[in-house]
Design an enzyme around this catalytic site. Sequence first.
Site, short mmCIF file in Angstrom:
data_model
loop_
_atom_site.label_atom_id
_atom_site.label_comp_id
_atom_site.label_asym_id
_atom_site.label_seq_id
_atom_site.Cartn_x
_atom_site.Cartn_y
_atom_site.Cartn_z
N HIS A 109 0.85 -1.04 -0.09
CA HIS A 109 0.11 -0.04 0.02
C HIS A 109 0.88 1.29 0.11
O HIS A 109 2.12 0.96 0.07
CB HIS A 109 -0.83 0.11 1.02
CG HIS A 109 -0.11 0.24 2.58
ND1 HIS A 109 0.46 -0.99 3.12
CD2 HIS A 109 0.50 1.19 3.32
CE1 HIS A 109 1.26 -0.83 4.28
NE2 HIS A 109 1.03 0.68 4.03
N ASP A 146 1.13 5.00 1.88
CA ASP A 146 0.73 5.73 2.99
C ASP A 146 -0.26 6.82 3.08
O ASP A 146 -1.41 7.16 3.78
CB ASP A 146 1.71 6.21 3.97
CG ASP A 146 2.31 4.81 4.73
OD1 ASP A 146 1.80 3.78 4.67
OD2 ASP A 146 3.75 4.93 5.27
N HIS A 184 4.67 -0.12 -0.23
CA HIS A 184 5.60 -0.89 0.49
C HIS A 184 4.45 -2.05 1.17
O HIS A 184 3.51 -1.69 1.39
CB HIS A 184 6.37 -0.24 1.62
CG HIS A 184 5.38 0.58 2.33
ND1 HIS A 184 5.00 1.85 2.09
CD2 HIS A 184 4.95 0.42 3.61
CE1 HIS A 184 4.13 2.64 3.11
NE2 HIS A 184 4.09 1.60 4.14
N ARG A 195 6.82 -10.48 15.56
CA ARG A 195 7.58 -9.40 14.90
C ARG A 195 7.07 -8.00 15.60
O ARG A 195 6.13 -7.70 15.55
CB ARG A 195 7.17 -9.39 13.61
CG ARG A 195 8.02 -8.33 12.79
CD ARG A 195 7.45 -8.44 11.22
NE ARG A 195 8.22 -7.42 10.33
CZ ARG A 195 7.69 -6.52 10.21
NH1 ARG A 195 7.05 -5.70 10.62
NH2 ARG A 195 8.34 -5.60 9.08
#
Length: 715
Positions: A570, A572, A642, A652
């Site tokens: 996507h 931002d 990204h 994570r």
Amino acid sequence: MALAALLLLLLAPCAAEPPEPAEPPDALFAAGSEAYARGDWPAVILHMERALRARGALRSQLVRCRLRCANSSAWPAGEPGPPPALRDLLFFRQLLRRAACLRACAPAAPSRYLLGEELELEFRKRSPYNYLQVAYFKIHKIDKAVAAAHTFFVGNPDHVEMRQNLEYYQMMAGVKESDFTDLEAKPHMHEFRLGVKFYTEEQPHPAILHLEKALEEYFVADTECRALCEGPYDYEGYNYLEYNADLVQAITDHYGQVLSCKQSCVTELASQPGRDKPIEDFLPSHFNYLQFAYYNSGNYEKAIECAKTYLLFFPNDEVMNQNLAYYTAVLGERLAAPIGPRENIQVYRQRSLLEKELLFFSYDAFGIPFVDPDTWTPEEVIPKRLREKQKVERETAARISEEIGNLMKEIETLVEEKTKESVDMSKFVREGGPLLYDGLSIAMNSRLLNGSQRVVVDGVISEEECVELQKLTNAAASAGDGYRGKTSPHTPSETFYGVTVYKALKLGQEGKVSMHSARLYYNVTEKVRRVMESYFRLDTPLYFSYSHLVCRTAIEDKQADRTDSSHAVHVDNCILNAEAMVCVKEPPAYTFRDYSAILYLNGDFEGGAFYFTELDTTTVTAEVQPQCGRAVGFSSGSENPHGVKAVTKGQRCAIALWFTLDPRHSERERVQADDLVKMLFNTEEVDLSQLKGPEAELPGTTDAPGQSVEGKDEL
Ligand SMILES: *[C@@H]1O[C@H](CO)[C@@H](O)[C@H](O)[C@H]1NC(C)=O
Ligand SMILES: *[C@@H]1O[C@H](CO)[C@@H](O)[C@H](O)[C@H]1NC(C)=O
Ligand SMILES: *[C@@H]1O[C@H](CO)[C@@H](O)[C@H](O)[C@H]1NC(C)=O
């Protein structure tokens, strides 16, 4: 006889016609800038390169055709002139033939091949190269990007962004000095510059070589320039005669216009892109350089020839007369006397003087103004009544052209500002600022990350701080809403928990998590903000738009045959349509987000790599493996799509941060967090720049992160 010689001088050999361009340059240019808007770099290159070629081909085709027509209607050399009674008719017969020939030169107007005036201006401003340099940069053809950037800059030396780009390219590894070439350099000017360069370096042999070549190219360019003058009658710019002018008047008017245009080729050829003033006495100056270069190389015959040629223009030049006398004395009068000035220059001068005479005559008789571009015109060519006037006019013309130049620059600056968004190259160079803190280092910059406005910084926080912050999330998760293991909004194969700075501080205040850790979280976000602001050399402060500490955990029994991502690709601050390769910067996208950063807390998991792609979301341009203390920062726009690869084992954790340059969109919650920190720790060390911005109350900014759907933009 002179006429025949003149024609020979004018006529270039008739080469094979180039194939007509399949598509007109205007359409190609439009297609190129559309592709640019989409970020389709190969298409930008394809169309813009073709637009440049098509324009060049059209131009040379027209020149060749006009020259051929002029040739076919020329008076056959050596034939006796017609008796006076027939002259008008024969003259007209020639004109008719030539007109018939010219008709075939270009498709009947209005031609789809004719460049609009605005577009012509774009080409003159070398705009295609601005697009090209971005596109070549994007596909990592750096040598071509450098040449395009240089070419654009030569034509636009006041262009600040391009200057910065060039500085950036200078520093890039692998960029060679020879990459900085002017692809639009006029050959005659290029050779002239080289000649003068060698001349100044006291290397007469190469100086002669290049200056002679420059002269050759000068006459090629002059021929082309003059042929292009024979265009349609320009009513708008040249309408001094009565509307119902009779035949001869009408012919005179148009012919005067063409002659005037041809005279202005002197200025055109002596102009350098991006310079206000043409080089004065450009053509004669070649011979000034040459005579001395020949003298220095011991060639007195040529020195004499060039001195005499120069004196054609300036017969009273003292220095040149002295030089000539000296060369003559050295060579001996007997050998020197038969050497005359160059014949082609004599013809050039004669023709130019005849043109000037006609133009001055029509100025005097009909009031059609003419400003002589040359300084060497002998006074007797100018009618007495006009001499004083001409002097004043030359001065006024110089002043006006300077004023117009300034005005044009102002207008261009304004226009540029308006269109900046489309070709804002500053983004590529505004990086590399200091990292401000000890222990930080740049792991990768935009170049290594194959894009623009990207950076990976290592050592932002220590191992202990990573552990502490990861603990904080998990503590907040269980303490907070009592659930950990909420399924990720992005994938059913992972759980997901996030906590904002303010919430962490609140939980700390309530004793549910370590207050020290909450404060650390607060501190770390501020540290990243400052590093981003500095590294990307921002002139105005960055404000927090949203911050989120997020852990995603692989659900063990949901990893088999998994093909999805942890977070799909996507952008931002806009809504990405990968199929159309466009990114729409409209709500509900967070259009005000300008920079993004993610600080990783750990790397001991499987999968979960961060990656950048092209707008198509599938072409991966760079991948970053998370590790403790590593931050990836980038601009939030369409240049940086990204995503995050699937986390297939383990947890994570990262702090995701979004920033805005617009204080009106500074996050309300951050101000509350600042206040809370001030209250709890009773300190003044809160960065006040963060407190100044948000005066306007934003709707929906309560305790909850009002601007973000939980997890919507996680990384
Ligand atoms: C013009 O005519 C001359 C002889 O008539 C010929 O040699 C020359 O090639 C022609 N030039 C062009 C451009 O057609
Ligand atoms: C946060 O930063 C302040 C000063 O900037 C410092 O005094 C404090 O010890 C820091 N706290 C933590 C937990 O890092
Ligand atoms: C950038 O592109 C090159 C060539 O495609 C690739 O080898 C390199 O890994 C990329 N950089 C990163 C950080 O992924």
